[in-house]
Design a protein around this motif. Structure first.
Motif, PDB file in Angstrom:
ATOM      1  N   LYS A   1       0.824  -1.215   0.000  1.00 21.72           N
ATOM      2  CA  LYS A   1       0.000   0.000   0.000  1.00 21.72           C
ATOM      3  C   LYS A   1       0.853   1.258   0.000  1.00 21.72           C
ATOM      4  O   LYS A   1       0.422   2.313  -0.479  1.00 21.72           O
ATOM      5  N   ASP A   2       2.063   1.147   0.554  1.00 22.21           N
ATOM      6  CA  ASP A   2       2.960   2.308   0.569  1.00 22.21           C
ATOM      7  C   ASP A   2       3.436   2.664  -0.832  1.00 22.21           C
ATOM      8  O   ASP A   2       3.679   3.834  -1.139  1.00 22.21           O
ATOM      9  N   ILE A   3       3.576   1.651  -1.672  1.00 25.68           N
ATOM     10  CA  ILE A   3       4.069   1.878  -3.037  1.00 25.68           C
ATOM     11  C   ILE A   3       2.929   2.210  -3.996  1.00 25.68           C
ATOM     12  O   ILE A   3       3.029   3.138  -4.803  1.00 25.68           O
ATOM     13  N   LEU A   4       1.851   1.439  -3.917  1.00 25.84           N
ATOM     14  CA  LEU A   4       0.708   1.643  -4.817  1.00 25.84           C
ATOM     15  C   LEU A   4      -0.590   1.692  -4.001  1.00 25.84           C
ATOM     16  O   LEU A   4      -1.358   0.723  -3.956  1.00 25.84           O
ATOM     17  N   PRO A   5      -0.851   2.820  -3.333  1.00 27.61           N
ATOM     18  CA  PRO A   5      -2.076   2.933  -2.534  1.00 27.61           C
ATOM     19  C   PRO A   5      -3.328   2.836  -3.413  1.00 27.61           C
ATOM     20  O   PRO A   5      -3.386   3.405  -4.500  1.00 27.61           O
ATOM     21  N   GLY A   6      -4.303   2.071  -2.947  1.00 28.57           N
ATOM     22  CA  GLY A   6      -5.564   1.946  -3.678  1.00 28.57           C
ATOM     23  C   GLY A   6      -5.535   0.951  -4.810  1.00 28.57           C
ATOM     24  O   GLY A   6      -6.579   0.668  -5.424  1.00 28.57           O
ATOM     25  N   TRP A   7      -4.368   0.380  -5.096  1.00 26.31           N
ATOM     26  CA  TRP A   7      -4.219  -0.514  -6.257  1.00 26.31           C
ATOM     27  C   TRP A   7      -5.075  -1.759  -6.096  1.00 26.31           C
ATOM     28  O   TRP A   7      -5.801  -2.146  -7.010  1.00 26.31           O
ATOM     29  N   ARG A   8      -5.011  -2.368  -4.922  1.00 30.17           N
ATOM     30  CA  ARG A   8      -5.779  -3.595  -4.680  1.00 30.17           C
ATOM     31  C   ARG A   8      -7.280  -3.338  -4.815  1.00 30.17           C
ATOM     32  O   ARG A   8      -7.998  -4.134  -5.434  1.00 30.17           O
ATOM     33  N   ARG A   9      -7.753  -2.248  -4.261  1.00 28.21           N
ATOM     34  CA  ARG A   9      -9.195  -1.944  -4.313  1.00 28.21           C
ATOM     35  C   ARG A   9      -9.677  -1.846  -5.751  1.00 28.21           C
ATOM     36  O   ARG A   9     -10.731  -2.403  -6.106  1.00 28.21           O
ATOM     37  N   VAL A  10      -8.920  -1.166  -6.606  1.00 28.85           N
ATOM     38  CA  VAL A  10      -9.305  -0.991  -8.003  1.00 28.85           C
ATOM     39  C   VAL A  10      -9.332  -2.336  -8.725  1.00 28.85           C
ATOM     40  O   VAL A  10     -10.280  -2.650  -9.452  1.00 28.85           O
ATOM     41  N   MET A  11      -8.300  -3.143  -8.509  1.00 27.07           N
ATOM     42  CA  MET A  11      -8.217  -4.427  -9.215  1.00 27.07           C
ATOM     43  C   MET A  11      -9.288  -5.406  -8.744  1.00 27.07           C
ATOM     44  O   MET A  11      -9.860  -6.158  -9.547  1.00 27.07           O
ATOM     45  N   GLU A  12      -9.589  -5.412  -7.454  1.00 28.42           N
ATOM     46  CA  GLU A  12     -10.637  -6.304  -6.960  1.00 28.42           C
ATOM     47  C   GLU A  12     -12.007  -5.892  -7.489  1.00 28.42           C
ATOM     48  O   GLU A  12     -12.839  -6.748  -7.836  1.00 28.42           O
ATOM     49  N   GLN A  13     -12.233  -4.584  -7.573  1.00 28.79           N
ATOM     50  CA  GLN A  13     -13.515  -4.125  -8.124  1.00 28.79           C
ATOM     51  C   GLN A  13     -13.642  -4.500  -9.598  1.00 28.79           C
ATOM     52  O   GLN A  13     -14.696  -4.953 -10.054  1.00 28.79           O
ATOM     53  N   TYR A  14     -12.547  -4.325 -10.344  1.00 24.84           N
ATOM     54  CA  TYR A  14     -12.594  -4.677 -11.766  1.00 24.84           C
ATOM     55  C   TYR A  14     -12.820  -6.183 -11.939  1.00 24.84           C
ATOM     56  O   TYR A  14     -13.581  -6.612 -12.812  1.00 24.84           O
ATOM     57  N   HIS A  15     -12.168  -6.985 -11.112  1.00 27.60           N
ATOM     58  CA  HIS A  15     -12.341  -8.431 -11.165  1.00 27.60           C
ATOM     59  C   HIS A  15     -13.817  -8.798 -10.995  1.00 27.60           C
ATOM     60  O   HIS A  15     -14.366  -9.613 -11.749  1.00 27.60           O
ATOM     61  N   GLN A  16     -14.482  -8.178 -10.040  1.00 21.44           N
ATOM     62  CA  GLN A  16     -15.901  -8.461  -9.784  1.00 21.44           C
ATOM     63  C   GLN A  16     -16.786  -7.995 -10.938  1.00 21.44           C
ATOM     64  O   GLN A  16     -17.718  -8.702 -11.347  1.00 21.44           O
ATOM     65  N   GLU A  17     -16.480  -6.822 -11.472  1.00 22.70           N
ATOM     66  CA  GLU A  17     -17.272  -6.291 -12.587  1.00 22.70           C
ATOM     67  C   GLU A  17     -17.119  -7.159 -13.833  1.00 22.70           C
ATOM     68  O   GLU A  17     -18.090  -7.437 -14.545  1.00 22.70           O
ATOM     69  N   ALA A  18     -15.892  -7.582 -14.102  1.00 22.82           N
ATOM     70  CA  ALA A  18     -15.650  -8.406 -15.289  1.00 22.82           C
ATOM     71  C   ALA A  18     -16.341  -9.762 -15.160  1.00 22.82           C
ATOM     72  O   ALA A  18     -16.840 -10.310 -16.156  1.00 22.82           O
ATOM     73  N   LEU A  19     -16.423 -10.298 -13.940  1.00 27.17           N
ATOM     74  CA  LEU A  19     -17.127 -11.574 -13.753  1.00 27.17           C
ATOM     75  C   LEU A  19     -18.621 -11.397 -14.007  1.00 27.17           C
ATOM     76  O   LEU A  19     -19.262 -12.267 -14.617  1.00 27.17           O
ATOM     77  N   ARG A  20     -19.161 -10.274 -13.565  1.00 27.73           N
ATOM     78  CA  ARG A  20     -20.584  -9.987 -13.832  1.00 27.73           C
ATOM     79  C   ARG A  20     -20.848  -9.956 -15.332  1.00 27.73           C
ATOM     80  O   ARG A  20     -21.820 -10.554 -15.826  1.00 27.73           O
ATOM     81  N   VAL A  21     -19.985  -9.268 -16.078  1.00 26.80           N
ATOM     82  CA  VAL A  21     -20.140  -9.180 -17.531  1.00 26.80           C
ATOM     83  C   VAL A  21     -20.010 -10.571 -18.161  1.00 26.80           C
ATOM     84  O   VAL A  21     -20.776 -10.941 -19.059  1.00 26.80           O
ATOM     85  N   SER A  22     -19.058 -11.351 -17.670  1.00 26.36           N
ATOM     86  CA  SER A  22     -18.836 -12.700 -18.210  1.00 26.36           C
ATOM     87  C   SER A  22     -20.070 -13.574 -18.043  1.00 26.36           C
ATOM     88  O   SER A  22     -20.424 -14.345 -18.943  1.00 26.36           O
TER      89      SER A  22
END
Length: 344
Positions: free
Chosen positions: A136-157
Motif C-alpha cells: 500500500k505504501d508503493i501503490l495505494p488503492g491498487w488492490r481496491r481498483v483491481m478487486e472491483q474490476y475483477h468483480q465487474e468483469a465476472l458480472r459481464v462474463s
C-alpha cells in the motif's frame, strides 16, 4: 528455449477483420444470440459493448496497471508469480508457440485470481489462494481498483455466458450452476508490451505467440495500440492472420478451448497472437473458467450418431494445470538464477 521457425517469409499485408458487435443492453435477446452464434461459427471472436462498466473506471484500471509496470524490475520481482499463478510474470516467462518462437513472449504480466484466504480449505486447490498485492505504501488503492474490476468483469462474463448457452440450445442459466460459473476460476491478467520491443515473425520474435485460450471465454480490454491478430483457420497453409481493431469502451471477447470441447467443435477456440511494432501497449485479459471439479464433456445438444464426441471428458482443474505447466517457465529456474547471483 529455441525451436524451428516455420514463418520463414514476411507475411503479406495483414488486413483488419470485421467482428460482430453485441450490446448487453439490447432487449432483443434473439438478435444477440444470432450475432453471437454467427461470430462463434465464423471466428470465435466478437465485440461486447454496453456492459455497464464506466469508461472512467476502465481508464482508472489502465492507469493503475501502468503504475505497477512502471515500477523498477527488482520491485516487481518481489511479487514473482507463485505456484498458484498469482503475481508478476517477467518478459520471456511464457512460451506459447515453441514451433515458431525462438524466445518466450516479449510481454510482462500480472495475475490476479479469486481471493481465497490462506486458511480456507479452498486454498488447497490449484489456482485458488491469496493474491499477491503490491505494498500500500508503493501503490495505494491498487488492490481496491483491481478487486472491483475483477468483480465487474465476472458480472459481464456471466451475462455473456447466458447468451452462449442460448446459442447452444441450452437453458439461459446453464453456466450459472455452482460447478460452473457459480464458483469459477476467474483470472485477471494485466499485460504490458514494452516500447521498442518490435515483433519480427520471420525471426521468431513475438509480443505474444500464437495460441488459443484455455477456458470458457476471455474478455480483453486494450488501449488504442493495434497488435492483436487472429487466424480463423488454424489448419490453412499458409495461415492467414488478420488484425482485430481495438474498441474503446468495449471488450474483445473470444472463446476458449473448454467451450470448443463442450460444443464438440461447433464453436471454435481461435488461434491468436500479438504482433507489435515497437509502440508501448497495454491490455487486460480476463479469463473465465468453471470450477475445479467441473467435468468438461460434450453437450447433448452438440452430438449425434453422425457426430460423436471428439474430445474425452476432463476436469477443469486437470486441464488448466497441464496447460499452464506446458507454457510457463518452471519457477525453480528463477530461484536457481537468484542463488547464482547471490554467490557472485
Amino acid at each position: 528455449m529455441a525451436g524451428p521457425v516455420k514463418e520463414l517469409a514476411a507475411p503479406a499485408a495483414v488486413k483488419t477483420t470485421a467482428l460482430n458487435c453485441i450490446s448487453l443492453s439490447d432487449p432483443d435477446i434473439n438478435k444477440s444470440v444470432s450475432l453471437l452464434k454467427q461470430a462463434c461459427l465464423d471466428s470465435g471472436f466478437f465485440y461486447v459493448v454496453d456492459h455497464g462498466i464506466s469508461q472512467e473506471f476502465m481508464d482508472e484500471v489502465f492507469f493503475q496497471s501502468k503504475k505497477f509496470f512502471d515500477l523498477p524490475l527488482p520491485e516487481k520481482m518481489k511479487l514473482l508469480r507463485n505456484e498458484k499463478h498469482r503475481g508478476y510474470t517477467p518478459p520471456l516467462d511464457e512460451l506459447l508457440d515453441p514451433e515458431n518462437q525462438v524466445h518466450g513472449d516479449y510481454k510482462e504480466g500480472y495475475y490476479i485470481g479469486v481471493e481465497v484466504p490462506k486458511d480456507d480449505p479452498q486454498a488447497e486447490k490449484p489456482f485458488f489462494g491469496p493474491n499477491q498485492w503490491p505494498s500500500k505504501d508503493i501503490l495505494p488503492g491498487w488492490r481496491r481498483v483491481m478487486e472491483q474490476y475483477h468483480q465487474e468483469a465476472l458480472r459481464v462474463s456471466r451475462s455473456i455466458a447466458k447468451i452462449i448457452a442460448l446459442a447452444l440450445d441450452l437453458d439461459a442459466d446453464f453456466f450459472d450452476k455452482p460447478e460452473m460459473l457459480g464458483d469459477p476460476i476467474a483470472t485477471l491478467r494485466l499485460l504490458h508490451y514494452e516500447r521498442g520491443k518490435a515483433s519480427n515473425p520471420v525471426k521468431g520474435i513475438y509480443g505474444c505467440g500464437a495460441h488459443s485460450d484455455y477456458g470458457l471465454i476471455t474478455l480483453l480490454a486494450t488501449d488504442d495500440v493495434v497488435g492483436l491478430q487472429i487466424c480463423k483457420d488454424k489448419d490453412a497453409r499458409p495461415q492467414i492472420w488478420e488484425y482485430v481493431a481495438p474498441l474503446k469502451g468495449g471488450f474483445i471477447v473470444n472463446l476458449g478451448d473448454m467451450l470448443e470441447r463442450w460444443s464438440n467443435g461447433v464453436f471454435r477456440s481461435t488461434l491468436h497472437r500479438v504482433i507489435v511494432d515497437g509502440q508501448e501497449r497495454y491490455s487486460m485479459a480476463y479469463f473465465v473458467e468453471p470450477s475445479h471439479e467441473c467435468l468438461v464433456e460434450c453437450l447433448p445438444s452438440c452430438t449425434s450418431e453422425t457426430n460423436p464426441p471428439k474430445y474425452p471428458p476432463v476436469t477443469c482443474a486437470a486441464y488448466l494445470s497441464q496447460r499452464y505447466k506446458d507454457t510457463h517457465l518452471d519457477l525453480t529456474s528463477y530461484h536457481e538464477n537468484q542463488t547464482r547471483e547471490e554467490k557472485t
